[in-house]
Motif scaffolding. Structure first.
Motif, PDB file in Angstrom:
ATOM      1  N   ILE A 127     -23.829 -64.983 -54.033  1.00 39.14           N
ATOM      2  CA  ILE A 127     -24.462 -63.857 -54.239  1.00 39.14           C
ATOM      3  C   ILE A 127     -25.913 -64.057 -53.147  1.00 39.14           C
ATOM      4  O   ILE A 127     -26.192 -63.238 -52.558  1.00 39.14           O
ATOM      5  CB  ILE A 127     -24.895 -63.315 -55.417  1.00 39.14           C
ATOM      6  CG1 ILE A 127     -23.504 -62.754 -55.972  1.00 39.14           C
ATOM      7  CG2 ILE A 127     -25.967 -62.195 -55.470  1.00 39.14           C
ATOM      8  CD1 ILE A 127     -23.960 -62.587 -57.777  1.00 39.14           C
ATOM      9  N   TRP A 128     -26.151 -65.514 -53.370  1.00 42.62           N
ATOM     10  CA  TRP A 128     -27.545 -65.657 -52.650  1.00 42.62           C
ATOM     11  C   TRP A 128     -26.891 -66.678 -51.295  1.00 42.62           C
ATOM     12  O   TRP A 128     -28.029 -66.913 -50.738  1.00 42.62           O
ATOM     13  CB  TRP A 128     -28.294 -66.805 -53.622  1.00 42.62           C
ATOM     14  CG  TRP A 128     -28.887 -66.007 -54.814  1.00 42.62           C
ATOM     15  CD1 TRP A 128     -29.957 -65.433 -54.698  1.00 42.62           C
ATOM     16  CD2 TRP A 128     -28.048 -66.012 -55.858  1.00 42.62           C
ATOM     17  NE1 TRP A 128     -30.126 -64.923 -55.810  1.00 42.62           N
ATOM     18  CE2 TRP A 128     -29.106 -65.336 -56.722  1.00 42.62           C
ATOM     19  CE3 TRP A 128     -27.261 -66.519 -56.442  1.00 42.62           C
ATOM     20  CZ2 TRP A 128     -29.024 -64.827 -58.263  1.00 42.62           C
ATOM     21  CZ3 TRP A 128     -26.672 -66.207 -57.985  1.00 42.62           C
ATOM     22  CH2 TRP A 128     -27.849 -65.494 -58.804  1.00 42.62           C
ATOM     23  N   ASN A 131     -28.940 -70.178 -48.885  1.00 45.84           N
ATOM     24  CA  ASN A 131     -30.314 -70.898 -49.496  1.00 45.84           C
ATOM     25  C   ASN A 131     -30.236 -70.925 -50.918  1.00 45.84           C
ATOM     26  O   ASN A 131     -30.685 -71.866 -51.304  1.00 45.84           O
ATOM     27  CB  ASN A 131     -31.135 -69.485 -49.281  1.00 45.84           C
ATOM     28  CG  ASN A 131     -31.676 -69.276 -47.741  1.00 45.84           C
ATOM     29  OD1 ASN A 131     -31.751 -70.257 -47.178  1.00 45.84           O
ATOM     30  ND2 ASN A 131     -31.854 -67.778 -47.630  1.00 45.84           N
ATOM     31  N   GLY A 132     -29.280 -70.383 -51.556  1.00 48.08           N
ATOM     32  CA  GLY A 132     -28.999 -70.582 -52.805  1.00 48.08           C
ATOM     33  C   GLY A 132     -28.369 -72.175 -53.107  1.00 48.08           C
ATOM     34  O   GLY A 132     -28.771 -73.058 -53.981  1.00 48.08           O
ATOM     35  N   SER A 135     -30.959 -75.008 -52.236  1.00 50.41           N
ATOM     36  CA  SER A 135     -32.007 -75.024 -53.382  1.00 50.41           C
ATOM     37  C   SER A 135     -31.410 -75.796 -54.553  1.00 50.41           C
ATOM     38  O   SER A 135     -31.897 -76.639 -55.186  1.00 50.41           O
ATOM     39  CB  SER A 135     -32.567 -73.721 -53.981  1.00 50.41           C
ATOM     40  OG  SER A 135     -32.977 -73.051 -52.718  1.00 50.41           O
ATOM     41  N   TRP A 287     -19.592 -63.478 -51.860  1.00 49.26           N
ATOM     42  CA  TRP A 287     -18.950 -63.553 -53.049  1.00 49.26           C
ATOM     43  C   TRP A 287     -17.772 -62.730 -53.111  1.00 49.26           C
ATOM     44  O   TRP A 287     -16.617 -63.165 -53.967  1.00 49.26           O
ATOM     45  CB  TRP A 287     -20.075 -62.886 -54.099  1.00 49.26           C
ATOM     46  CG  TRP A 287     -20.130 -61.218 -53.962  1.00 49.26           C
ATOM     47  CD1 TRP A 287     -20.869 -60.601 -53.078  1.00 49.26           C
ATOM     48  CD2 TRP A 287     -19.210 -60.440 -54.589  1.00 49.26           C
ATOM     49  NE1 TRP A 287     -20.548 -59.225 -53.319  1.00 49.26           N
ATOM     50  CE2 TRP A 287     -19.802 -59.109 -54.426  1.00 49.26           C
ATOM     51  CE3 TRP A 287     -18.221 -60.678 -55.589  1.00 49.26           C
ATOM     52  CZ2 TRP A 287     -18.997 -57.829 -54.819  1.00 49.26           C
ATOM     53  CZ3 TRP A 287     -17.557 -59.430 -56.131  1.00 49.26           C
ATOM     54  CH2 TRP A 287     -17.824 -58.052 -55.784  1.00 49.26           C
TER      55      TRP A 287
END
Length: 339
Positions: A127-128, A131-132, A135, A287
């Protein structure tokens, strides 16, 4: 620049330290006795490869791996290796999902429950997007490195340090080439997707140098530790637990959690490579793409974690030697072309 370089460094390490590597199964498959020189050589080859791949990605400002493959292999061979990368990422992600199920069995969680848990979280992660992932790697990988190095160091300390330094008895050095080659395709797939996000060339040196040094050090320490429990390694689906049996149960719980997290990040890297490749054709959210891919993968996990690794990894390692040669020779060929 330093922060960005470290971020890419953790992305590289997160791609490498997955089910096979973090569990010890992959290292034991390729290295073992008389392998100190081979591991040092692997570190050097890994540094060269990540530097070349990142430089090409940076220059092409790539969003997926095809521009990198075109530069390395030419357009004709790119079609062949494009298919190989898709197959590789698919099969290795199957290994990661199977590893996620196998790891949680230590906590008495049934295998299929573990598979469902890791599959669900992979879909949620995308979903992110990228970048997700970066991180998450920046948080999980340092913890894994600290605990893994700490565990192996204490194990070595309590059993007496004994590293092979006799260069006349290092017959397994050729394994460095197949082991490095094995990990080339996921690196191309993942690093090819971030070319447009790298701002300065300094980030490349930090990411390449840091990841090669850390992985080389951990590999050496890990391999020597496994040699000390070599008689017991074959009794465990995950060799790391042959070392952890000498520790209190809470350490087993901590390392199981971190090992599972590393498997998760590598599975995510595989899904990312596939999603970025197919997005231009299917135009589906990441996703939803990941959900579709995982539904295809889950039935294949029934082959078993260690069996999948023992069959697939050596085959891919040999096939990828050509890619490894192309990467190593790329700076030299480029220099002659410019002249």
């Amino acid at each position: 620049m330093i922060i960005s370089g470290i971020k890419w460094m953790f992305l590289i390490i997160g791609t490498m330290i997955g089910a096979g590597y973090a569990s010890g199964r992959e290292l034991w498959q390729f290295f073992g006795t008389e392998s100190t020189l081979g591991i040092v050589l692997f570190s050097i080859l890994f540094f060269i490869c990540t530097t070349v791949i990142l430089n090409i990605s940076y220059e092409k400002e790539s969003g997926h791996y095809i521009p990198v493959l075109n530069e390395l292999m030419g357009k004709r061979l790119t079609k062949l290796y494009d298919g190989m990368i898709v197959l590789y990422l698919f099969s290795v992600t199957v290994v990661m999902i199977a590893g996620g199920g196998a790891t949680l069995q230590v906590l008495h969680i049934p295998y299929w429950y573990g598979v469902i848990i890791i599959s669900s979280l992979l879909v949620v992660l995308f979903i992110w997007g990228i970048n997700g992932m970066t991180s998450m790697n920046a948080f999980i990988i340092p913890l894994l490195i600290i605990f893994l190095v700490g565990t192996l160091t204490v194990f070595q300390w309590t059993t007496g340090f004994s590293f092979e330094i006799d260069l006349t008895s290092q017959s397994n050095w050729p394994a460095a080439f197949t082991f490095t080659a094995l990990n080339i395709l996921p690196l191309i797939a993942v690093l090819g997707a971030i070319g447009g996000k790298i701002k300065r060339k300094g980030e490349i040196w930090i990411a390449s140098g840091g990841s090669a040094f850390i992985l080389g050090t951990i590999s050496l320490l890990y391999n020597e530790s496994l040699l000390k429990v070599s008689n017991e390694v074959m009794l465990y689906e995950i060799p790391l637990f042959a070392i952890l049996k000498h520790y209190p149960y809470f350490m087993v719980l901590i390392m199981t959690g971190l090992l599972w997290a590393a498997i998760y990040t590598t599975a995510a890297s595989g899904i990312l490579g596939l999603c970025t490749r197919f997005y231009e054709y299917l135009k589906m959210p990441f996703w939803l793409l990941s959900l579709f891919l995982i539904l295809l993968m889950v039935p294949l996990t029934t082959f078993g974690f260690s069996q999948l690794i023992s069959i697939l990894y050596p085959i891919y390692g040999i096939l990828n030697l050509y890619v490894l040669a192309a990467i190593i020779l790329h700076p030299i060929v480029n220099k002659f072309q410019l002249e």
